[in-house]
Design a protein around this motif. Structure first.
Motif, short mmCIF file in Angstrom:
data_model
loop_
_atom_site.label_atom_id
_atom_site.label_comp_id
_atom_site.label_asym_id
_atom_site.label_seq_id
_atom_site.Cartn_x
_atom_site.Cartn_y
_atom_site.Cartn_z
N THR A 1 1.22 1.03 -8.28
CA THR A 1 -0.22 1.03 -8.06
C THR A 1 -0.53 2.00 -6.93
OG1 THR A 1 -2.17 -0.37 -7.65
CG2 THR A 1 -0.16 -0.95 -6.45
N GLN A 2 -1.57 2.79 -7.11
CA GLN A 2 -1.89 3.83 -6.14
C GLN A 2 -2.67 3.25 -4.96
OE1 GLN A 2 -1.27 7.39 -6.20
NE2 GLN A 2 -2.02 7.17 -4.08
N GLY B 1 -4.03 -4.22 -7.26
CA GLY B 1 -4.60 -4.33 -5.93
C GLY B 1 -4.72 -3.02 -5.18
N GLY B 2 -4.21 -1.95 -5.75
CA GLY B 2 -4.32 -0.66 -5.08
C GLY B 2 -5.75 -0.15 -5.12
N GLU C 1 -1.11 8.07 6.38
CA GLU C 1 0.27 8.28 5.94
C GLU C 1 0.82 7.13 5.10
OE1 GLU C 1 -0.95 8.56 9.04
OE2 GLU C 1 0.44 7.72 10.54
N ASP C 2 0.05 6.07 4.94
CA ASP C 2 0.45 5.00 4.01
C ASP C 2 0.09 5.33 2.57
OD1 ASP C 2 -0.61 2.65 6.51
OD2 ASP C 2 1.46 3.21 6.00
N THR C 3 -0.62 6.42 2.38
CA THR C 3 -0.98 6.83 1.03
C THR C 3 0.26 7.06 0.18
OG1 THR C 3 -3.06 7.83 1.75
CG2 THR C 3 -2.12 8.62 -0.33
N ALA C 4 0.33 6.38 -0.95
CA ALA C 4 1.50 6.46 -1.81
C ALA C 4 1.27 5.62 -3.06
CB ALA C 4 2.74 5.95 -1.08
N ILE C 5 2.17 5.76 -3.99
CA ILE C 5 2.24 4.81 -5.10
C ILE C 5 3.18 3.70 -4.64
CG2 ILE C 5 2.88 4.42 -7.50
CD1 ILE C 5 2.32 7.38 -8.00
N TYR C 6 2.73 2.48 -4.77
CA TYR C 6 3.52 1.33 -4.34
C TYR C 6 4.11 0.62 -5.57
CZ TYR C 6 2.02 1.84 0.46
OH TYR C 6 1.81 2.33 1.73
N TYR C 7 5.39 0.38 -5.49
CA TYR C 7 6.11 -0.24 -6.59
C TYR C 7 6.72 -1.57 -6.13
CZ TYR C 7 6.17 4.51 -8.52
OH TYR C 7 5.83 5.75 -9.00
#
Length: 122
Positions: free
Chosen positions: A116-117, A8-9, A89-95
């Protein structure tokens, strides 16, 4: 064993929404607390939120509070992170991660997905 796969990223603009999914490809998530973490470039991995087996939710990232919602569908073996009003600033890899109980530290979880990026940019 529990194996977690995030999806979903993607790339979105500020203010838009995105829903991440985390599915277990093997065992049921029914007995696990399910957490979401994120790691931005050059920063440590931080807890975002968690939902426990009793459907109680916990929000750990102050910047995401009120914008991100965690839910789970045990029948689909999937946990979700609905993100709205996204910011750069929410940019990140989400685990996503699974553990016996919710907690704000990595040590509370013993199963992790690959991530997911999520990129928020104009």
């Amino acid at each position: 064993q529990l194996q977690l796969v995030e999806s979903g990223g993607g790339l979105v603009q500020p203010g838009e929404s995105l829903r991440l999914s985390c599915a277990s490809t093997k065992d049921s998530i029914h007995y696990y607390a399910m957490g979401w973490f994120r790691q931005a470039p050059g920063k440590e991995r931080e807890a975002v939120s968690c939902i426990d087996v009793g459907m109680r939710t916990f929000s750990y990232a102050d910047s995401a509070h009120g914008r991100f919602t965690v839910t789970r569908d045990n029948a689909k073996n999937t946990v979700y992170l609905q993100m709205s009003s996204l910011k750069v600033e929410d940019t990140a890899i989400y685990y996503c991660a699974a553990g016996d109980w919710c907690g704000p530290t990595r040590g509370s979880y013993n199963r992790w997905g690959q991530g997911t990026q999520v990129t928020v940019s104009t």
